[in-house]
Design a protein around this motif. Structure first.
Motif, PDB file in Angstrom:
ATOM      1  N   GLY A  82       0.820  -1.312   0.117  1.00 46.45           N
ATOM      2  CA  GLY A  82      -0.113  -0.199  -0.176  1.00 46.45           C
ATOM      3  C   GLY A  82       0.714   1.139   0.148  1.00 46.45           C
ATOM      4  N   VAL A  83       1.853   1.172   0.923  1.00 43.62           N
ATOM      5  CA  VAL A  83       2.816   2.277   0.887  1.00 43.62           C
ATOM      6  C   VAL A  83       3.545   2.605  -0.612  1.00 43.62           C
ATOM      7  CG1 VAL A  83       4.929   3.051   1.575  1.00 43.62           C
ATOM      8  CG2 VAL A  83       3.525   2.142   3.153  1.00 43.62           C
ATOM      9  N   THR A  84       3.858   1.490  -1.506  1.00 41.84           N
ATOM     10  CA  THR A  84       4.400   1.843  -2.705  1.00 41.84           C
ATOM     11  C   THR A  84       3.258   2.588  -3.553  1.00 41.84           C
ATOM     12  OG1 THR A  84       5.537  -0.313  -2.558  1.00 41.84           O
ATOM     13  CG2 THR A  84       5.104   0.729  -4.881  1.00 41.84           C
ATOM     14  N   HIS A  85       1.720   2.033  -3.456  1.00 42.39           N
ATOM     15  CA  HIS A  85       0.864   2.916  -4.181  1.00 42.39           C
ATOM     16  C   HIS A  85       0.462   4.209  -3.751  1.00 42.39           C
ATOM     17  CE1 HIS A  85      -0.370  -1.390  -5.043  1.00 42.39           C
ATOM     18  NE2 HIS A  85      -0.908  -0.808  -5.947  1.00 42.39           N
ATOM     19  N   TRP A  86       0.813   4.530  -2.522  1.00 44.90           N
ATOM     20  CA  TRP A  86       0.652   5.750  -1.973  1.00 44.90           C
ATOM     21  C   TRP A  86       1.735   6.748  -2.508  1.00 44.90           C
ATOM     22  CZ3 TRP A  86       3.893   8.695   1.465  1.00 44.90           C
ATOM     23  CH2 TRP A  86       3.215   9.811   1.855  1.00 44.90           C
ATOM     24  N   ARG A  87       3.070   6.325  -2.430  1.00 43.57           N
ATOM     25  CA  ARG A  87       4.083   7.083  -2.800  1.00 43.57           C
ATOM     26  C   ARG A  87       3.912   7.324  -4.308  1.00 43.57           C
ATOM     27  NH1 ARG A  87       8.768   3.620   0.223  1.00 43.57           N
ATOM     28  NH2 ARG A  87       8.600   4.743   2.045  1.00 43.57           N
ATOM     29  N   ARG A  88       3.433   6.649  -5.236  1.00 43.21           N
ATOM     30  CA  ARG A  88       3.211   6.773  -6.538  1.00 43.21           C
ATOM     31  C   ARG A  88       2.197   8.014  -6.519  1.00 43.21           C
ATOM     32  NH1 ARG A  88       4.711   3.975 -11.181  1.00 43.21           N
ATOM     33  NH2 ARG A  88       6.428   3.629  -9.778  1.00 43.21           N
ATOM     34  N   LEU A  89       1.129   7.904  -6.106  1.00 45.27           N
ATOM     35  CA  LEU A  89       0.221   8.760  -6.128  1.00 45.27           C
ATOM     36  C   LEU A  89       0.817  10.294  -5.767  1.00 45.27           C
ATOM     37  CD1 LEU A  89      -2.689   9.578  -6.662  1.00 45.27           C
ATOM     38  CD2 LEU A  89      -3.119   9.076  -4.091  1.00 45.27           C
ATOM     39  N   ARG A  90       1.508  10.318  -4.628  1.00 39.89           N
ATOM     40  CA  ARG A  90       1.998  11.427  -4.273  1.00 39.89           C
ATOM     41  C   ARG A  90       3.172  11.985  -5.276  1.00 39.89           C
ATOM     42  NH1 ARG A  90       0.539  14.854  -0.183  1.00 39.89           N
ATOM     43  NH2 ARG A  90       2.643  15.104   0.736  1.00 39.89           N
ATOM     44  N   PHE A  91       3.636  11.017  -5.838  1.00 41.12           N
ATOM     45  CA  PHE A  91       4.825  11.491  -6.927  1.00 41.12           C
ATOM     46  C   PHE A  91       4.051  12.025  -7.980  1.00 41.12           C
ATOM     47  CE2 PHE A  91       6.787  10.237 -11.140  1.00 41.12           C
ATOM     48  CZ  PHE A  91       7.704  10.916 -11.114  1.00 41.12           C
ATOM     49  N   TRP A  92       3.014  11.259  -8.524  1.00 47.63           N
ATOM     50  CA  TRP A  92       2.196  12.189  -9.891  1.00 47.63           C
ATOM     51  C   TRP A  92       1.799  13.683  -9.291  1.00 47.63           C
ATOM     52  CZ3 TRP A  92      -1.325   7.385 -10.310  1.00 47.63           C
ATOM     53  CH2 TRP A  92      -0.625   6.360 -10.889  1.00 47.63           C
ATOM     54  N   GLU A  93       1.179  13.615  -8.025  1.00 51.36           N
ATOM     55  CA  GLU A  93       0.819  15.210  -7.503  1.00 51.36           C
ATOM     56  C   GLU A  93       1.897  16.030  -7.268  1.00 51.36           C
ATOM     57  OE1 GLU A  93      -1.563  18.311  -6.679  1.00 51.36           O
ATOM     58  OE2 GLU A  93      -2.153  16.455  -7.849  1.00 51.36           O
ATOM     59  N   LEU A  94       2.812  15.858  -6.573  1.00 51.98           N
ATOM     60  CA  LEU A  94       4.035  16.759  -6.126  1.00 51.98           C
ATOM     61  C   LEU A  94       4.882  16.883  -7.059  1.00 51.98           C
ATOM     62  CD1 LEU A  94       4.616  15.543  -2.404  1.00 51.98           C
ATOM     63  CD2 LEU A  94       3.060  17.373  -3.341  1.00 51.98           C
ATOM     64  N   ARG A  95       5.302  16.001  -7.714  1.00 46.83           N
ATOM     65  CA  ARG A  95       6.362  16.022  -8.881  1.00 46.83           C
ATOM     66  C   ARG A  95       5.953  16.609 -10.210  1.00 46.83           C
ATOM     67  NH1 ARG A  95      11.120  13.471  -7.101  1.00 46.83           N
ATOM     68  NH2 ARG A  95      11.504  13.850  -4.814  1.00 46.83           N
ATOM     69  N   PHE A  96       4.634  16.073 -10.553  1.00 45.51           N
ATOM     70  CA  PHE A  96       4.129  16.420 -11.749  1.00 45.51           C
ATOM     71  C   PHE A  96       3.003  17.281 -11.824  1.00 45.51           C
ATOM     72  CE2 PHE A  96       1.611  14.593 -15.399  1.00 45.51           C
ATOM     73  CZ  PHE A  96       2.060  15.007 -16.323  1.00 45.51           C
ATOM     74  N   GLY A  97       1.984  16.796 -11.178  1.00 38.02           N
ATOM     75  CA  GLY A  97       0.689  17.388 -11.048  1.00 38.02           C
ATOM     76  C   GLY A  97      -0.301  16.659 -11.643  1.00 38.02           C
ATOM     77  N   LEU A  98      -1.298  16.301 -11.111  1.00 32.59           N
ATOM     78  CA  LEU A  98      -2.443  15.309 -11.707  1.00 32.59           C
ATOM     79  C   LEU A  98      -3.413  16.411 -12.326  1.00 32.59           C
ATOM     80  CD1 LEU A  98      -3.385  12.679  -9.191  1.00 32.59           C
ATOM     81  CD2 LEU A  98      -2.584  12.193 -11.549  1.00 32.59           C
ATOM     82  N   LYS A  99      -3.382  17.585 -12.017  1.00 31.11           N
ATOM     83  CA  LYS A  99      -4.283  18.662 -12.504  1.00 31.11           C
ATOM     84  C   LYS A  99      -3.960  18.910 -14.184  1.00 31.11           C
ATOM     85  CE  LYS A  99      -6.461  22.945 -12.163  1.00 31.11           C
ATOM     86  NZ  LYS A  99      -6.995  24.293 -10.834  1.00 31.11           N
ATOM     87  N   LYS A 100      -2.468  18.813 -14.327  1.00 29.04           N
ATOM     88  CA  LYS A 100      -1.992  18.891 -15.723  1.00 29.04           C
ATOM     89  C   LYS A 100      -2.432  17.752 -16.789  1.00 29.04           C
ATOM     90  CE  LYS A 100       2.304  21.248 -14.243  1.00 29.04           C
ATOM     91  NZ  LYS A 100       3.808  21.075 -14.437  1.00 29.04           N
ATOM     92  N   THR A 101      -2.563  16.487 -16.139  1.00 27.13           N
ATOM     93  CA  THR A 101      -3.329  15.534 -16.792  1.00 27.13           C
ATOM     94  C   THR A 101      -4.666  15.541 -17.088  1.00 27.13           C
ATOM     95  OG1 THR A 101      -1.368  13.967 -15.758  1.00 27.13           O
ATOM     96  CG2 THR A 101      -3.599  13.179 -16.946  1.00 27.13           C
TER      97      THR A 101
END
Length: 265
Positions: free
Chosen positions: A67-86
């Motif tokens: 579960g931590v692996t999934h959570w870290r990937r979601l945080r990576f998308w938001e903090l490093r990339f930005g899901l709003k851009k997607t």
């Protein structure tokens, strides 16, 4: 050979939609250590948490990504990339295909109950609950194209202009809203920007009578309520358990992405 881990499945998106979304999201590029999971391997588990409302640790099973692996990937998308851009890139595709009807846009605010976190929560006197406010705007068919977050004690009115103005697809012709947005100042600001309004007046003493209110058009407000129901059909968004707003925003943007992908593909 080392056996590969099992992967979670999801019914939120079909395989074509999953592959499309996975192609829009970044993958960590680690130069050391073991290879990271691909986006397509972790996305179903993240969508499972979003849909069911389960805890991240409930994904911890033998031979599955943690579960931590999934959570870290979601945080990576938001903090490093930005899901709003997607989300904005998907909205642009819908706009280019003329699947967004901006002749009439609908706006409304809703409260997501929450614990009393320090990050963007407040007590709402209307709902008698502590939570986070979401101001959502949709096109005439109910496709959401912008959202603004605020503390629960924030009124819908100050959020109207940021929600309408700061979107990626363009200016709507007319705004449809409920009595909570009844304000001469708001109508004036929108008219100066070339945007019409269809907002009923509140039943208060000495309020002047409203002219040119389109009652049949006003009944179309059910579409924004339906969109709010679509968003909260993801049980992880029924109640905010996330301590930081960034984590809650990431889940919300992912839910909005799912709604838009279903209309695109």
């Amino acid at each position: 050979m080392i056996p590969l881990p099992n992967l979670n499945t999801t019914d939120v998106l079909n395989i074509t939609q999953l592959e499309f979304l996975a192609g829009k999201l970044p993958k960590p590029n680690a130069h050391t250590g073991r290879p990271s999971y691909t986006t397509l391997e972790l996305l179903p588990g993240i969508l499972k948490v979003l849909r069911s409302g389960m805890r991240w640790r409930d994904l911890d099973r033998k031979n599955y990504p943690s579960g931590v692996t999934h959570w870290r990937r979601l945080r990576f998308w938001e903090l490093r990339f930005g899901l709003k851009k997607t989300w904005n890139s998907i909205l642009q595709k819908l706009h280019n295909l003329k699947r967004l009807n901006l002749n009439v846009a609908l706006i409304d605010g809703s409260l997501v109950p929450s614990f009393n976190f320090l990050d963007t929560t407040g007590y709402s006197g209307k709902y008698k609950k502590t939570g986070t406010k979401m101001s959502v705007i949709t096109d005439f068919s109910g496709t959401p194209f912008n959202v603004v977050f605020a503390s629960g004690n924030k009124h819908d009115m100050p959020l109207a202009i940021p929600t309408i103005a700061n979107n990626s697809v363009g200016k709507p012709n007319t705004i449809l809203a409920d009595k909570g947005y009844d304000s001469d100042k708001l109508r004036y600001r929108l008219s100066k920007a070339g945007i019409g309004t269809n907002i009923p007046i509140r039943n208060i003493k000495n309020r002047k009578k409203q002219e040119n209110y389109n009652i049949p058009l006003g009944k179309m407000r059910f579409k924004i309520e339906r969109t709010n129901a679509w968003i909260k059909s993801f049980r992880r968004l029924h109640f905010r358990f996330d301590y930081t707003l960034a984590s809650f925003q990431a889940l919300t943007y992912l839910a909005l992405i799912v709604v838009c992908i279903r209309k695109l593909i």
